[in-house]
Write a protein that holds these residues in place. Structure first.
Motif, PDB file in Angstrom:
ATOM      1  N   GLN A   1       0.834  -1.214   0.000  1.00 53.50           N
ATOM      2  CA  GLN A   1       0.000   0.000   0.000  1.00 53.50           C
ATOM      3  C   GLN A   1       0.865   1.259   0.000  1.00 53.50           C
ATOM      4  O   GLN A   1       0.478   2.280  -0.556  1.00 53.50           O
ATOM      5  CB  GLN A   1      -0.944   0.010   1.212  1.00 53.50           C
ATOM      6  CG  GLN A   1      -2.062  -0.999   1.093  1.00 53.50           C
ATOM      7  CD  GLN A   1      -3.030  -0.663  -0.043  1.00 53.50           C
ATOM      8  OE1 GLN A   1      -2.656  -0.172  -1.110  1.00 53.50           O
ATOM      9  NE2 GLN A   1      -4.294  -0.932   0.185  1.00 53.50           N
ATOM     10  N   ALA A   2       2.037   1.193   0.626  1.00 51.18           N
ATOM     11  CA  ALA A   2       2.945   2.339   0.624  1.00 51.18           C
ATOM     12  C   ALA A   2       3.445   2.610  -0.793  1.00 51.18           C
ATOM     13  O   ALA A   2       3.463   3.758  -1.254  1.00 51.18           O
ATOM     14  CB  ALA A   2       4.126   2.074   1.564  1.00 51.18           C
ATOM     15  N   HIS A   3       3.836   1.554  -1.478  1.00 49.69           N
ATOM     16  CA  HIS A   3       4.276   1.692  -2.871  1.00 49.69           C
ATOM     17  C   HIS A   3       3.139   2.278  -3.710  1.00 49.69           C
ATOM     18  O   HIS A   3       3.337   3.209  -4.496  1.00 49.69           O
ATOM     19  CB  HIS A   3       4.662   0.337  -3.460  1.00 49.69           C
ATOM     20  CG  HIS A   3       5.828  -0.311  -2.796  1.00 49.69           C
ATOM     21  ND1 HIS A   3       7.012  -0.534  -3.446  1.00 49.69           N
ATOM     22  CD2 HIS A   3       5.996  -0.803  -1.547  1.00 49.69           C
ATOM     23  CE1 HIS A   3       7.861  -1.130  -2.626  1.00 49.69           C
ATOM     24  NE2 HIS A   3       7.259  -1.315  -1.465  1.00 49.69           N
ATOM     25  N   LYS A   4       1.955   1.729  -3.546  1.00 52.56           N
ATOM     26  CA  LYS A   4       0.793   2.163  -4.320  1.00 52.56           C
ATOM     27  C   LYS A   4       0.498   3.651  -4.084  1.00 52.56           C
ATOM     28  O   LYS A   4       0.239   4.398  -5.032  1.00 52.56           O
ATOM     29  CB  LYS A   4      -0.420   1.310  -3.945  1.00 52.56           C
ATOM     30  CG  LYS A   4      -1.656   1.636  -4.731  1.00 52.56           C
ATOM     31  CD  LYS A   4      -2.803   0.713  -4.340  1.00 52.56           C
ATOM     32  CE  LYS A   4      -4.069   1.074  -5.076  1.00 52.56           C
ATOM     33  NZ  LYS A   4      -5.207   0.248  -4.648  1.00 52.56           N
ATOM     34  N   ALA A   5       0.561   4.088  -2.825  1.00 54.34           N
ATOM     35  CA  ALA A   5       0.304   5.494  -2.508  1.00 54.34           C
ATOM     36  C   ALA A   5       1.320   6.398  -3.214  1.00 54.34           C
ATOM     37  O   ALA A   5       0.956   7.426  -3.783  1.00 54.34           O
ATOM     38  CB  ALA A   5       0.357   5.708  -0.993  1.00 54.34           C
ATOM     39  N   LEU A   6       2.581   5.999  -3.195  1.00 55.59           N
ATOM     40  CA  LEU A   6       3.622   6.788  -3.857  1.00 55.59           C
ATOM     41  C   LEU A   6       3.379   6.860  -5.358  1.00 55.59           C
ATOM     42  O   LEU A   6       3.394   7.944  -5.952  1.00 55.59           O
ATOM     43  CB  LEU A   6       5.005   6.192  -3.568  1.00 55.59           C
ATOM     44  CG  LEU A   6       6.172   6.794  -4.340  1.00 55.59           C
ATOM     45  CD1 LEU A   6       6.334   8.272  -4.049  1.00 55.59           C
ATOM     46  CD2 LEU A   6       7.455   6.038  -4.022  1.00 55.59           C
ATOM     47  N   TRP A   7       3.159   5.712  -5.982  1.00 58.66           N
ATOM     48  CA  TRP A   7       2.976   5.711  -7.443  1.00 58.66           C
ATOM     49  C   TRP A   7       1.731   6.499  -7.839  1.00 58.66           C
ATOM     50  O   TRP A   7       1.717   7.152  -8.891  1.00 58.66           O
ATOM     51  CB  TRP A   7       2.911   4.293  -7.993  1.00 58.66           C
ATOM     52  CG  TRP A   7       4.059   3.403  -7.609  1.00 58.66           C
ATOM     53  CD1 TRP A   7       3.990   2.073  -7.279  1.00 58.66           C
ATOM     54  CD2 TRP A   7       5.460   3.721  -7.526  1.00 58.66           C
ATOM     55  NE1 TRP A   7       5.244   1.582  -6.980  1.00 58.66           N
ATOM     56  CE2 TRP A   7       6.168   2.568  -7.118  1.00 58.66           C
ATOM     57  CE3 TRP A   7       6.188   4.883  -7.738  1.00 58.66           C
ATOM     58  CZ2 TRP A   7       7.548   2.540  -6.938  1.00 58.66           C
ATOM     59  CZ3 TRP A   7       7.572   4.870  -7.543  1.00 58.66           C
ATOM     60  CH2 TRP A   7       8.232   3.713  -7.162  1.00 58.66           C
ATOM     61  N   GLN A   8       0.676   6.470  -7.035  1.00 55.19           N
ATOM     62  CA  GLN A   8      -0.534   7.235  -7.358  1.00 55.19           C
ATOM     63  C   GLN A   8      -0.258   8.733  -7.371  1.00 55.19           C
ATOM     64  O   GLN A   8      -0.707   9.452  -8.261  1.00 55.19           O
ATOM     65  CB  GLN A   8      -1.655   6.908  -6.369  1.00 55.19           C
ATOM     66  CG  GLN A   8      -2.297   5.568  -6.609  1.00 55.19           C
ATOM     67  CD  GLN A   8      -3.335   5.208  -5.550  1.00 55.19           C
ATOM     68  OE1 GLN A   8      -3.320   5.744  -4.438  1.00 55.19           O
ATOM     69  NE2 GLN A   8      -4.218   4.300  -5.894  1.00 55.19           N
ATOM     70  N   VAL A   9       0.481   9.211  -6.372  1.00 51.03           N
ATOM     71  CA  VAL A   9       0.808  10.644  -6.339  1.00 51.03           C
ATOM     72  C   VAL A   9       1.666  11.009  -7.545  1.00 51.03           C
ATOM     73  O   VAL A   9       1.400  11.992  -8.233  1.00 51.03           O
ATOM     74  CB  VAL A   9       1.520  11.033  -5.024  1.00 51.03           C
ATOM     75  CG1 VAL A   9       2.019  12.472  -5.091  1.00 51.03           C
ATOM     76  CG2 VAL A   9       0.601  10.849  -3.834  1.00 51.03           C
TER      77      VAL A   9
END
Length: 127
Positions: A91-99
């Protein structure tokens, strides 16, 4: 042999015109942006900035030439993403890539993390 302490970061080239907006968007998700030039772990920030930018641009053989004057930054993960010695959750990776995807026109990056020496938390900030 024990691995040296490190912090997982994404290395990103950012158009200087959106640097502030990107930093605010990251802060909301407990992600931290450090310009390489002024990162507290760099002995010679300007030189590291130049070398990193050059290596990133040259490795894309002309595709990223528009980023020749952009700012190299490291983006790390705040304490809400960390669980002791456990790896970062997806989820941390996903949050970064979304931004970063929301700023796609103004950033250049590869979807992977690297490691740098741990960044000190600024004074007055609760980890």
């Amino acid at each position: 042999m024990k691995r040296e302490p490190h912090e997982n970061v994404a290395t990103v080239l950012v158009d200087p015109g959106v640097l502030g907006d990107l930093e605010l968007a990251l802060m909301v998700r407990d992600l931290r942006l450090w310009p390489v030039r002024t990162a507290p772990i760099c002995v010679d920030g300007p030189r590291m900035e130049f070398q990193l930018r050059r290596r990133m641009i040259e490795s894309h053989r002309g595709e990223w030439d528009l980023a020749a004057e952009w700012v190299p930054v490291w983006i790390g993960f705040g304490p809400s993403w960390r669980f002791g010695d456990e790896p970062l959750p997806w989820q941390a990776h996903k949050a970064l890539w979304q931004v970063l995807d929301a700023f796609a026109v103004s950033v250049r990056f590869r979807r992977r993390l690297g490691g740098v020496r741990p960044m000190p938390v600024p004074e007055g900030v609760q980890p």
